[in-house]
Enzyme design. Structure first.
Site, mmCIF file in Angstrom:
data_model
loop_
_atom_site.group_PDB
_atom_site.id
_atom_site.type_symbol
_atom_site.label_atom_id
_atom_site.label_comp_id
_atom_site.label_asym_id
_atom_site.label_seq_id
_atom_site.Cartn_x
_atom_site.Cartn_y
_atom_site.Cartn_z
ATOM 1 N N LYS A 174 0.508 -1.239 -0.033
ATOM 2 C CA LYS A 174 0.043 0.055 -0.049
ATOM 3 C C LYS A 174 0.711 1.426 0.073
ATOM 4 O O LYS A 174 0.395 2.261 -0.548
ATOM 5 C CB LYS A 174 -0.850 -0.060 1.252
ATOM 6 C CG LYS A 174 -1.959 -1.045 1.145
ATOM 7 C CD LYS A 174 -3.272 -0.488 1.788
ATOM 8 C CE LYS A 174 -4.204 -1.604 1.318
ATOM 9 N NZ LYS A 174 -4.296 -3.260 1.692
ATOM 10 N N SER A 223 1.630 -10.019 -0.678
ATOM 11 C CA SER A 223 1.529 -8.194 -0.614
ATOM 12 C C SER A 223 1.719 -7.845 0.720
ATOM 13 O O SER A 223 2.226 -6.542 0.802
ATOM 14 C CB SER A 223 0.027 -8.009 -1.137
ATOM 15 O OG SER A 223 -0.811 -8.827 -0.271
ATOM 16 N N GLU A 260 -9.271 7.151 3.177
ATOM 17 C CA GLU A 260 -10.223 5.990 3.832
ATOM 18 C C GLU A 260 -9.556 4.809 4.268
ATOM 19 O O GLU A 260 -8.329 4.733 3.828
ATOM 20 C CB GLU A 260 -11.401 5.615 3.011
ATOM 21 C CG GLU A 260 -11.238 4.430 2.154
ATOM 22 C CD GLU A 260 -10.041 4.700 1.098
ATOM 23 O OE1 GLU A 260 -9.838 5.859 0.848
ATOM 24 O OE2 GLU A 260 -9.390 3.589 0.386
HETATM 25 C C1 LIG Z 1 -5.202 -3.921 1.681
HETATM 26 C C2 LIG Z 1 -4.042 -5.159 1.455
HETATM 27 C C3 LIG Z 1 -4.775 -5.941 0.449
HETATM 28 C C4 LIG Z 1 -5.778 -5.769 -0.666
HETATM 29 O O1 LIG Z 1 -5.682 -4.629 -1.278
HETATM 30 P P1 LIG Z 1 -5.448 -4.824 -3.167
HETATM 31 O O2 LIG Z 1 -5.882 -3.224 -3.266
HETATM 32 O O3 LIG Z 1 -6.387 -5.863 -3.595
HETATM 33 O O4 LIG Z 1 -4.279 -5.254 -3.163
HETATM 34 C C5 LIG Z 1 -3.776 -7.205 0.078
HETATM 35 N N1 LIG Z 1 -2.858 -7.344 0.949
HETATM 36 C C6 LIG Z 1 -2.295 -6.589 1.832
HETATM 37 C C7 LIG Z 1 -1.460 -7.022 2.656
HETATM 38 C C8 LIG Z 1 -3.187 -5.428 2.022
HETATM 39 O O5 LIG Z 1 -2.845 -4.621 3.083
#
Ligand SMILES: *Cc1c(COP(=O)(O)O)cnc(C)c1O
Length: 405
Positions: free
Chosen positions: A85, A375, A107
């Protein structure tokens, strides 16, 4: 603008008051993207503060245990603040400063995007206010605390179900009244144009690094796997390969507790979603026949969202991106599997991609290659995972902490 629509999805479904703000933002983005100085600034902060490039490693033990394809993991969770993010947050806060804004709003659901924007705003010298459903703010106390540490003001939202979708509506409303000096940083590849395209470009660094790092291993990529909430880590990870036929691109949605209404966040890999308009864009949503957005569920807050970014929805329908789901339990299983075999704790969101990668690897022939995007890292989820996997001792610990406080 060229990237207003992705097939029939996307667009800009907002009141008249916001149009000038979106036009100005789109124009500034195009100008910044053509400006070498902007890229130099972005490159420096990525390297020295976010910690890019994030590593990619060969999951050798997992590969052996799964008995099939080679598994590689992109460690995006090693980016500052613990997830991808920050890439979008830093990019957009830089744009806000370039536009002469003095404040940003955001948000947040569980607080990960709010935390990333709070950190970027502190670093780049802008004020920051974060809208958060009061239910979320109450259950995500550690992230509220961290955002406040970084000088952000966290405003609880009391409308609707008092969760993420209500926070987005509140932030959009607030932005209509404040845009002359304020930029709104949306947390995923969604919202009115140009937000989805802006998020994709700032997240594309994840995919670009992955392609370079995989080239160094000498293995070709057969499948890329990423989890899909709003879709920003997936679209960024897949970005360099969207226009080619290979590799297979697999997006993984939250299967939650099951396929019943309100039990999951499956918009593409099941039959329950509808084409609709919410949060300023057209896409597939979990909504009722009157266009009311429904509640969703996932053990991972980041995947617990009833809509999906317009480009992903379009690429899902065209067949370029395949969608699957993983349940809460499968995500916990994958989390445990990678922790035991590789010494790495996936965020619960990312563990959905991990679960699908395990499934795919098992079904492929040895020598083939699966690359999964982690992610985020899992330390943020300790309060959830420890309760789910070691309930009694965790509750004992929480009680003793409360008693000693
Ligand atoms: C917020 C988040 C997501 C989901 O958001 P996307 O916009 O779909 O990437 C996925 N993995 C993590 C670690 C997050 O914090």
């Amino acid at each position: 603008m060229r990237f207003d629509y992705f097939g029939e999805y996307g667009g800009r479904y907002v009141g008249e008051t916001l149009r000038p703000a979106l036009d100005r933002f789109a124009a500034e983005f195009v100008e910044a993207w053509a400006d070498p100085e902007f890229h130099a600034r972005l490159a420096t902060i990525r390297k020295t503060w976010i910690g890019r490039p994030t590593p990619l490693f060969f999951a050798e033990n997992a590969t052996k245990a799964l008995g099939g394809a080679k598994v590689y993991v992109k460690m995006e969770g090693l980016a500052h603040t613990g997830a991808h993010k920050i890439n979008n947050a830093v990019g957009q806060v830089l744009l806000a400063r370039r536009m002469g804004k003095t404040a940003v709003i955001a948000e947040t659901g569980a607080g990960q995007h709010g935390l990333a924007v709070a950190a970027a705003a502190a670093k780049l010298g802008l004020r920051c206010r974060v809208y958060m459903g009061s239910v979320d703010a109450a259950r995500q106390r550690p992230n509220v605390f961290a955002m406040e540490m970084m000088g952000a003001e966290v405003t609880p939202v009391e409308s609707g179900a008092r969760t993420l979708k209500d926070a987005i509506n509140a932030a959009l409303r607030e932005w209509s009244a404040t845009f002359p000096d304020t930029h709104y940083v949306i947390g995923s590849a969604l919202g009115p144009s140009p937000f989805p395209e802006v998020a994709r470009r700032f997240q594309a660094v994840v995919g670009e690094e992955t392609i370079r790092q995989m080239a160094e291993t000498g293995d070709a990529i057969d499948v890329m796997v990423a989890c899909v909430g709003g879709g920003s880590n997936a679209i960024g990870f897949f970005s360099p390969r969207l226009d080619s036929d290979s590799p297979r691109l697999v997006g993984v949605e939250a299967g939650g507790r099951g396929m019943g209404p309100g039990e999951n966040a499956v918009r593409m890999s099941g039959g329950a979603s509808r084409v609709g308009i919410a949060h300023g864009y057209k896409s597939r949503f979990l909504m009722d026949g009157d266009g009311q957005v429904l509640g969703s569920h996932s053990i991972s807050a980041g995947l617990d969202y009833p809509g999906i970014g317009p480009q992903l929805a379009s690429l899902g329908e065209s067949g370029r991106i395949e969608f699957e789901s993983a349940s809460d339990d499968e995500a916990l299983e994958a989390l445990t599997f990678f922790a035991r075999h590789e010494g790495v704790m996936f965020a619960l969101e990312s563990a959905h991609a991990g679960a699908a990668a395990m499934r795919i690897a098992r079904g492929m022939s040895p020598g083939r290659t699966v690359v999964v995007n982690m992610s985020g890292r899992g330390d943020k989820d300790l309060f959830i995972t420890a309760k789910a996997l070691g309930r009694e001792r965790w509750i004992e610990y929480l009680k003793s902490e409360a008693d000693n406080a």
